[in-house]
Structure formats: structure tokens, C-alpha cells
Design a protein around this motif. Structure first.
Motif, PDB file in Angstrom:
ATOM      1  N   ASP A 157       2.355 -13.580  33.355  1.00 62.72           N
ATOM      2  CA  ASP A 157       2.043 -14.237  32.085  1.00 62.72           C
ATOM      3  C   ASP A 157       0.945 -13.513  31.323  1.00 62.72           C
ATOM      4  OD1 ASP A 157      -0.046 -14.802  33.741  1.00 62.72           O
ATOM      5  OD2 ASP A 157       0.027 -16.991  33.487  1.00 62.72           O
ATOM      6  N   ARG A 158       0.844 -12.182  31.524  1.00 64.38           N
ATOM      7  CA  ARG A 158      -0.173 -11.409  30.819  1.00 64.38           C
ATOM      8  C   ARG A 158       0.439 -10.158  30.188  1.00 64.38           C
ATOM      9  NH1 ARG A 158      -3.368 -11.984  35.892  1.00 64.38           N
ATOM     10  NH2 ARG A 158      -4.839 -13.705  35.624  1.00 64.38           N
ATOM     11  N   LEU A 159      -0.176  -9.755  29.073  1.00 66.20           N
ATOM     12  CA  LEU A 159       0.116  -8.477  28.443  1.00 66.20           C
ATOM     13  C   LEU A 159      -1.110  -7.591  28.641  1.00 66.20           C
ATOM     14  CD1 LEU A 159       1.853  -7.776  25.110  1.00 66.20           C
ATOM     15  CD2 LEU A 159      -0.402  -6.796  25.473  1.00 66.20           C
ATOM     16  N   PHE A 160      -0.887  -6.404  29.174  1.00 61.43           N
ATOM     17  CA  PHE A 160      -1.973  -5.475  29.483  1.00 61.43           C
ATOM     18  C   PHE A 160      -1.928  -4.275  28.546  1.00 61.43           C
ATOM     19  CE2 PHE A 160      -0.981  -7.711  33.389  1.00 61.43           C
ATOM     20  CZ  PHE A 160      -2.226  -8.021  33.921  1.00 61.43           C
ATOM     21  N   VAL A 161      -3.107  -3.784  28.182  1.00 60.44           N
ATOM     22  CA  VAL A 161      -3.247  -2.533  27.445  1.00 60.44           C
ATOM     23  C   VAL A 161      -4.172  -1.626  28.239  1.00 60.44           C
ATOM     24  CG1 VAL A 161      -4.159  -1.419  25.371  1.00 60.44           C
ATOM     25  CG2 VAL A 161      -2.870  -3.554  25.161  1.00 60.44           C
ATOM     26  N   SER A 162      -3.622  -0.530  28.735  1.00 56.97           N
ATOM     27  CA  SER A 162      -4.471   0.504  29.311  1.00 56.97           C
ATOM     28  C   SER A 162      -4.905   1.435  28.193  1.00 56.97           C
ATOM     29  CB  SER A 162      -3.724   1.289  30.396  1.00 56.97           C
ATOM     30  OG  SER A 162      -2.645   2.001  29.817  1.00 56.97           O
ATOM     31  N   TYR A 163      -6.014   2.127  28.393  1.00 54.75           N
ATOM     32  CA  TYR A 163      -6.492   3.074  27.387  1.00 54.75           C
ATOM     33  C   TYR A 163      -7.356   4.119  28.074  1.00 54.75           C
ATOM     34  CZ  TYR A 163     -10.933   0.538  27.675  1.00 54.75           C
ATOM     35  OH  TYR A 163     -12.093  -0.024  28.131  1.00 54.75           O
TER      36      TYR A 163
END
Length: 317
Positions: free
Chosen positions: A203-209
Motif C-alpha cells: 500500500d505504498r508508492l516509493f521514489v528512489s533517488y
């Protein structure tokens, strides 16, 4: 252990792999920074030996004539899109920064390797400053544009911004800043947040950077938001206090970063990134060609957070 040779593809930085209708597409920065090329294969491993097809070359003059960086290939509502950064000069500006902006190419034909690509020009944002590393994703019934850009009133090279898309080359509404360099590990050499990539799990949206200078200090950080939360509310986002993927002296892997994500046919999540296997770089690290593309599997912890692990050692010369 990784099921793929390491390096996976040599001298390809800022790698991006798209899986679409049972085929894999690979695009990345080439050392000459002068063209966009795509590889296609039915398997991930097949990309290693697939013939690169040049789909666009930079013009000799104009806003897209220098330093073609970090392309990504996407499919938006049946249209192929390539986002990339380019500059009109390789000279630095008064702040000592490159003069890149983001641009979009469009292909309406079904095959992006043989179809005609159209230049749609610069992707305009509220301020006309150094911008790079755009990606896009579909979430909550909308297409989103996520990128890195210099803010006139914030110290450092680039922050991360999010906006809805009106069409593949036009943003809609007011962007929100998701992250800026603030921790020590984001400010080594340069104050940098760039190269965002999106992955969903549970139930999560992740953004790596990626953060810091592009030498051995380069590393990957992580943001996340609940899937049902409004992503345009900066307060809904969480940020890891520590990097999630860093240099491994033991494995001689330096500056892992500028990643994307793909999946195996079995549905396993794959981290696609670049790293060098040495630190003795002569001159500007930007012009050292040996940031090689590498792959490794991501594991998911019981708490729903990703475990990026440690960059595995080279398995072949």
C-alpha cells in the motif's frame, strides 16, 4: 548473488529498462552524450547482446545540441515517449552549473525502434533553470511527471519535483517539491537530489533517488507515500534518514546510483543502476565512461519496506 553478469552492460550510465507487452527495452546515456539508442529483447539477459538502434541524434546547434543525458523510454496512452536532458552549450553558467533543460520526443507508431520520432521541445516548468532526469508513472488514475531541478532560492544543484501531466510533454498545475538535499550523505561534493525512479509495493508508492557527486559518494535515497494519499501534499511523503544503497569498498563497487526498476517475468523486482569498479578517476567524473549498467534483485521486508542490499562484486572483467 545476482543471476546476471556484473557488469550487465558496459559503459552505459543512467540505465532505464521498460518491460512492455512481454519485451524489454533498454535506454541509457552513451559516453559520447550525442545520441539516443534503444535495445530490445524478449528476456532481460537478451538486452546484453541486443543490437542498439539509434533513434535520434543531437543537432549541431540549438537547445538540444550538447550533453544528452539520462534518457527514459515510456509508453503513455498508446504513445511512445522519450524524456532526456540536453543543453545548448557545454559551458557552465554563472553558478558553475551545466545548462540542461528537459525535452520530450514522441513516437505514435507501434514500434519505437523503427518508427519516426517527433521533437516536442522543452518540458516547461515554473522556473527556467537547470533541469534533468525526468520520469513518469501512472497513479490514482493520473499520469505524473517527476524530475530534478535547480530552485533559484534553494542552495544546491537540484531538488525533486512532482506534477500531473496534461499530455506527455506538458505539465498541469503547480508542482510540489518532494525532497531537497539536507542530510550529510546528500551533500558530498555537491548538494544533489536527482534521478528519481518509482516502484509500488503493498500500500505504498516509493521514489528512489540519487544524491551527492557522481564519484564514489553517489548513493541512493528513498521517499515513500501511502498509495491512497494525495501525492501533491508534500507533508504526506516520508524520507529515509539514511541512504539505502551505497558504495561497497569490499566489493569494489563505487557510486551506485541513477537507478530504475523493472521486473522479471516471474514478477520479482529488479534494481537497474550504474556503478564504477574503481575510484581513481582522471579529470571530471562526468567524462569517465566506465559507469557500467548493473542489475540486482530487491527483497521486501515484512514491514513492506524494500531492502536494496549491497552492490555485488564484478563477476567478469
Amino acid at each position: 548473488m545476482t543471476p546476471w553478469p556484473n557488469p550487465f552492460i558496459e559503459q552505459r550510465a543512467d540505465p532505464f529498462i521498460l518491460r512492455h507487452e512481454g519485451q524489454y527495452y533498454f535506454i541509457a546515456s552513451v559516453p559520447e552524450y550525442d545520441r539516443l539508442e534503444i535495445r530490445r529483447a524478449v528476456t532481460l539477459d537478451g538486452l546484453r547482446h541486443a543490437e542498439p538502434v539509434v533513434v535520434w541524434r543531437k543537432p549541431s546547434t540549438g537547445p538540444m545540441s550538447k550533453l544528452i543525458w539520462a534518457p527514459e523510454l515510456h509508453r503513455i496512452d498508446g504513445v511512445w515517449v522519450i524524456y532526456f536532458a540536453a543543453a545548448h552549450t557545454d559551458a557552465l553558467d554563472d553558478l558553475g552549473m551545466f545548462q540542461h533543460r528537459m525535452f520530450a520526443l514522441i513516437c505514435y507508431e507501434p514500434d519505437p525502434l523503427s518508427g519516426q520520432w517527433q521533437e516536442k521541445g522543452q518540458v516547461k516548468t515554473p522556473f527556467d533553470t537547470f533541469a534533468l532526469d525526468a520520469t513518469t508513472f501512472y497513479h490514482q488514475g493520473k499520469h505524473w511527471y517527476l524530475w530534478a531541478q535547480k530552485a533559484p532560492d534553494i542552495a544546491g544543484n537540484s531538488n525533486l519535483y512532482l506534477a500531473e501531466l496534461e499530455n506527455p510533454w506538458t505539465i498541469k498545475g503547480e508542482p510540489v517539491m518532494l525532497s531537497k538535499p539536507e542530510f550529510e550523505w546528500e551533500c558530498r561534493g555537491f548538494l544533489v537530489n536527482e534521478g528519481p525512479a518509482v516502484i509500488t509495493h503493498g500500500d505504498r508508492l516509493f521514489v528512489s533517488y540519487s544524491a551527492s557527486a557522481t564519484d564514489e559518494n553517489y548513493c541512493i535515497g528513498l521517499l515513500w507515500v501511502d498509495s491512497d494519499a494525495d501525492p501533491l501534499q508534500a507533508s504526506h511523503w516520508h524520507k529515509s534518514l539514511q541512504p539505502v544503497f551505497i558504495t561497497s569498498d569490499e566489493n569494489r563497487q563505487y557510486g551506485p546510483g541513477h537507478n530504475s526498476f523493472t521486473k522479471t517475468p516471474e514478477g520479482e523486482d529488479v534494481l537497474v543502476y550504474h556503478a564504477r569498479n574503481y575510484t581513481a578517476i582522471e579529470g571530471d567524473p562526468l567524462y569517465d565512461p566506465n559507469r557500467h549498467t548493473r542489475l540486482k534483485l530487491i527483497r521486501w521486508q515484512e514491514n513492506g519496506m524494500p531492502d536494496f542490499g549491497i552492490p555485488p562484486a564484478d563477476t567478469h572483467a
